[in-house]
Design an enzyme around this catalytic site. Structure first.
Site, PDB file in Angstrom:
ATOM      1  N   LYS A 296      -0.853  -4.777  -3.321  1.00 19.13           N
ATOM      2  CA  LYS A 296      -2.172  -4.465  -2.757  1.00 19.13           C
ATOM      3  C   LYS A 296      -2.269  -2.970  -2.535  1.00 19.13           C
ATOM      4  CE  LYS A 296      -6.074  -4.830  -0.650  1.00 19.13           C
ATOM      5  NZ  LYS A 296      -6.265  -3.383  -0.612  1.00 19.13           N
TER       6      LYS A 296
ATOM      7  N   SER B 100       0.795  -1.212   0.000  1.00 21.23           N
ATOM      8  CA  SER B 100       0.000   0.000   0.000  1.00 21.23           C
ATOM      9  C   SER B 100       0.834   1.272   0.000  1.00 21.23           C
ATOM     10  CB  SER B 100      -0.970  -0.033   1.178  1.00 21.23           C
ATOM     11  OG  SER B 100      -1.932   0.976   1.019  1.00 21.23           O
TER      12      SER B 100
ATOM     13  N   ASP C 253       9.304   5.577 -10.602  1.00 22.70           N
ATOM     14  CA  ASP C 253       8.769   6.211 -11.805  1.00 22.70           C
ATOM     15  C   ASP C 253       9.432   7.545 -12.097  1.00 22.70           C
ATOM     16  OD1 ASP C 253       7.116   4.081 -12.137  1.00 22.70           O
ATOM     17  OD2 ASP C 253       5.233   5.181 -11.952  1.00 22.70           O
TER      18      ASP C 253
END
Length: 460
Positions: A337, A312, A323
């Site tokens: 998840k 999470s 990224d």
């Protein structure tokens, strides 16, 4: 008294947080842009279904009431209508997804009272993975960690009760308990030929969310974030600045089950100057959450450690840094998840609650981590650093009785080494002894060294 709205952002709160820790906030305390916390993602948002007409909706409700009447009048045992409806609500929510649930009065009270940061339990975060009750992560310095439970362990039984088809909240209720009492978990672990049995004594769980230290004999900082509570960014910033000159940072998110979304955003903001951290898409609103623009450490080389227990909010941090090409990720694939559930007080006196998944999230490049997790740039399995042939004797020039001394070495070197050894126990640094037992950490340090070598070549 203000109405309480709970935001569950660990994506797996349904589990440990009552066993080993849980957080909730007042809705009025959350900035408007951060009203929803994050998690479960699927890139393609399903097209909205055609809405029922009022007549069709009334027919559906009547169908439900007819079913209630038939059960009440014909079921073999006496069941009152209110009990039937509670069971129906529970079944309805549990069939939406693995994390939506109906919280009766007692479970709702447990959720509200077990959020002080100090509570009694065993200290694990659990969730449903492929239909099995799975350990997401044992929390640092807790009974579960000490007995050897690991991320990925599948819990078969809690005491003598099988977990097959057991709801997460029910599992939580069975595992929590008074300090000093015991619970027995039977688990399946990858690589083991038979189930493992752990008898765990419950204890008071106090979570230290953030730890900052220097890596011995380097200018590298070790930043451990065990869970995202409300003080993470403040403590991380303060600890890193207190170290002074830093040539690199290891951010350890292994076994971190998640936490407050705003802290995940602000932690990324320490290292990234601009850009999106995560996007939320839900029925209520669609938002992009961005960094604050006040990065304290925008250029210091950064390596992030992750594993199957990183879930999470920790996946958001790791994925955003990856990224933005701001960090190198080392370790194992994360849990995969990321759903967020909101708690809606419910019933005539708001003594019950509905826990409902309300949003999906996407990382800066638009990718989803649902069921696949984040793949590290450098995959390193858990284990100790291999030391070659055990008990192998090695002799060097310095070991000879009458070896020639190096005139460039300080004569006090040997004395200082012996003093250093004596002070090791009192040192807060990450020592070589610690590193040698953790090949993932050593790999992260080696990556930092490589990055610094490359940067120094560029400067020349």
């Amino acid at each position: 008294m203000r109405k309480l709205n709970f935001y569950i952002l660990s994506g797996v709160l349904s589990s440990a947080l009552l066993i080993g820790g849980c957080g909730f906030v007042l809705a009025d305390d959350i900035p408007a842009s951060n009203d929803v916390v994050v998690a479960d993602a699927t890139k393609d948002v399903a097209k909205p279904k055609k809405k029922l007409s009022r007549a069709e909706r009334d027919m559906a409700i009547q169908k439900f009431m007819n079913a209630v009447n038939i059960v009440e009048s014909s079921y073999v045992s006496d069941v009152q209508a209110d009990e039937i409806i509670d069971k129906a609500i529970s079944g309805m929510l549990s069939n939406l997804d693995a994390h939506s649930a109906f919280l009766p009065k007692k479970e709702y009270e447990d959720l509200r009272t077990k959020t002080s940061g100090s509570f009694s339990g065993i200290g694990i975060t659990v969730g449903m993975k492929d239909g099995a009750l799975t350990v997401i992560a044992p929390l640092d310095d807790t009974p579960a960690k000490k007995v050897g439970l690991k991320s990925g362990d599948i819990i078969l039984k809690i005491d003598d009760k099988p977990t097959l088809d057991m709801k997460i909240d029910q599992a939580v209720s069975l595992m929590k308990g008074k300090k000093g009492t015991k619970v027995t978990l039977t688990v399946i672990r990858t690589g083991e030929t038979k189930p493992l049995v752990f008898e765990i004594k419950r204890d008071e769980i106090k979570i230290r969310s953030t730890y900052v230290s220097r890596i011995e004999n380097t200018n590298y900082a070790y930043l451990r974030v065990a869970t995202f509570d409300q003080n993470v960014t403040q403590e991380a910033r303060k600890g890193l600045k207190q170290l002074g000159k830093i040539d690199g940072i290891v951010l350890d998110l292994r076994g971190n089950p998640g936490g407050l979304l705003d802290q995940a955003i602000s932690l990324v903001s320490l290292f990234v100057k601009s850009g999106v951290v995560v996007s939320e898409k839900g029925k209520i609103e669609n938002v992009e959450l961005k960094v604050s623009g006040k990065a304290d450490f925008p250029t210091i080389p950064l390596v992030v450690l992750v594993n199957g227990g990183s879930a999470s909010a920790s996946e958001i941090v790791a994925g955003a840094l990856q990224d933005h090409k701001r960090a190198v990720l080392v370790g194992e694939a994360t849990f995969g998840k990321g759903s967020v559930q909101k708690i809606f007080p419910f019933g005539s006196k708001n003594e019950e609650a509905l826990k409902i998944t309300i949003a999906k999230y996407y990382l800066p490049t638009g990718r989803s981590i649902q069921a696949v997790g984040i793949k590290p740039d450098i995959i390193v399995a858990e284990g100790e650093v291999p030391l070659g042939v055990q008990n192998q004797l090695e002799f060097k020039e310095a070991d000879l009785k009458r070896h020639l001394k190096n005139e460039f070495l300080d004569n006090s070197t040997s004395d200082s080494k012996s003093k250093d050894k004596q002070n090791d126990k009192d040192s807060k640094d990450i020592t070589e002894a610690i590193i040698i037992k953790d090949i993932q950490l050593k790999s992260a340090i080696d990556v930092l060294k490589t990055m610094n070598v490359i940067n120094s070549k560029k400067e020349v």
